[in-house]
Design a protein around this motif. Structure first.
Motif, short mmCIF file in Angstrom:
data_model
loop_
_atom_site.label_atom_id
_atom_site.label_comp_id
_atom_site.label_asym_id
_atom_site.label_seq_id
_atom_site.Cartn_x
_atom_site.Cartn_y
_atom_site.Cartn_z
N LEU A 50 0.76 -1.17 0.09
CA LEU A 50 0.04 0.01 -0.04
C LEU A 50 0.86 1.34 -0.14
CD1 LEU A 50 -3.01 1.15 0.14
CD2 LEU A 50 -2.57 1.36 2.65
N TYR A 51 1.85 1.20 0.88
CA TYR A 51 2.71 2.40 0.88
C TYR A 51 3.99 2.37 1.01
CZ TYR A 51 3.73 7.20 3.14
OH TYR A 51 4.07 8.38 3.13
N ARG A 52 4.69 1.31 1.63
CA ARG A 52 5.92 1.02 1.70
C ARG A 52 6.65 1.73 2.71
NH1 ARG A 52 7.66 -2.56 -2.57
NH2 ARG A 52 6.26 -2.73 -4.17
N GLY A 53 5.97 1.96 3.85
CA GLY A 53 6.44 2.89 4.90
C GLY A 53 7.90 2.39 5.60
N GLU A 54 8.53 3.13 6.34
CA GLU A 54 9.98 2.80 6.79
C GLU A 54 10.01 2.52 8.09
OE1 GLU A 54 12.67 5.77 5.64
OE2 GLU A 54 12.02 5.43 3.47
N LEU A 55 8.77 2.97 8.97
CA LEU A 55 8.78 2.70 10.21
C LEU A 55 8.84 1.51 10.87
CD1 LEU A 55 6.41 5.77 11.47
CD2 LEU A 55 8.86 5.49 11.59
N ASP A 56 9.46 0.96 11.96
CA ASP A 56 9.39 -0.19 12.52
C ASP A 56 7.76 -0.23 13.37
OD1 ASP A 56 9.48 0.72 15.10
OD2 ASP A 56 11.49 0.44 15.38
N GLY A 57 7.26 -1.35 13.57
CA GLY A 57 6.22 -1.68 14.50
C GLY A 57 5.99 -0.81 15.78
N ASP A 58 6.89 -0.66 16.59
CA ASP A 58 6.68 0.35 17.57
C ASP A 58 6.55 2.09 17.38
OD1 ASP A 58 6.76 -1.90 19.25
OD2 ASP A 58 8.96 -1.47 19.82
N ALA A 59 7.56 2.33 16.37
CA ALA A 59 7.39 3.65 16.05
C ALA A 59 6.25 3.96 15.40
CB ALA A 59 8.75 3.90 15.08
#
Length: 114
Positions: free
Chosen positions: A15-24
């Motif tokens: 959908l977006y290919r975001g860079e944040l890990d799960g916690d962030a």
């Protein structure tokens, strides 16, 4: 109509290919959702679901500090130099989500009202 739920799998996946890990991502999501709902309202038509979710991804990045448009006025990496225009440096939440929501009708809700 309701507000679609964004998961880390959608954010980081196709959908977006975001860079944040799960916690962030989890930390930024509540504020990002509230800020986007303030722009679009709480009811999202099914036809606008993916556009709204992509706008929410962009807002998650903004809340988490990945929206670099407002933090760098000049940057040099190796032989590449980039200078952001003042208009970009003053980008708002609306600027972050408008590319995703243009043409959906969701930008009308409350925009420009004081």
């Amino acid at each position: 109509m309701a507000t679609p739920a964004l998961t880390h799998e959608l954010y980081a996946g196709e959908l977006y290919r975001g860079e944040l890990d799960g916690d962030a991502f989890a930390s930024a999501l509540p504020r990002a959702t509230a800020r986007l709902a303030a722009i679009t309202g709480g009811d999202v038509p099914e036809r606008c679901r993916d556009a709204w979710l992509c706008a929410l991804c962009a807002m998650v990045d903004r809340v988490a500090g990945l929206d670099r448009s407002g933090t760098v006025s000049s940057e040099t990496v190796g032989s590449t130099s980039v200078t952001y225009a003042d208009a970009v440096a003053g980008a708002s939440d609306l600027d972050a989500v408008a590319p995703w929501l243009a043409g959906t009708g969701l930008l009308y809700m409350g925009v420009g009202e004081r």
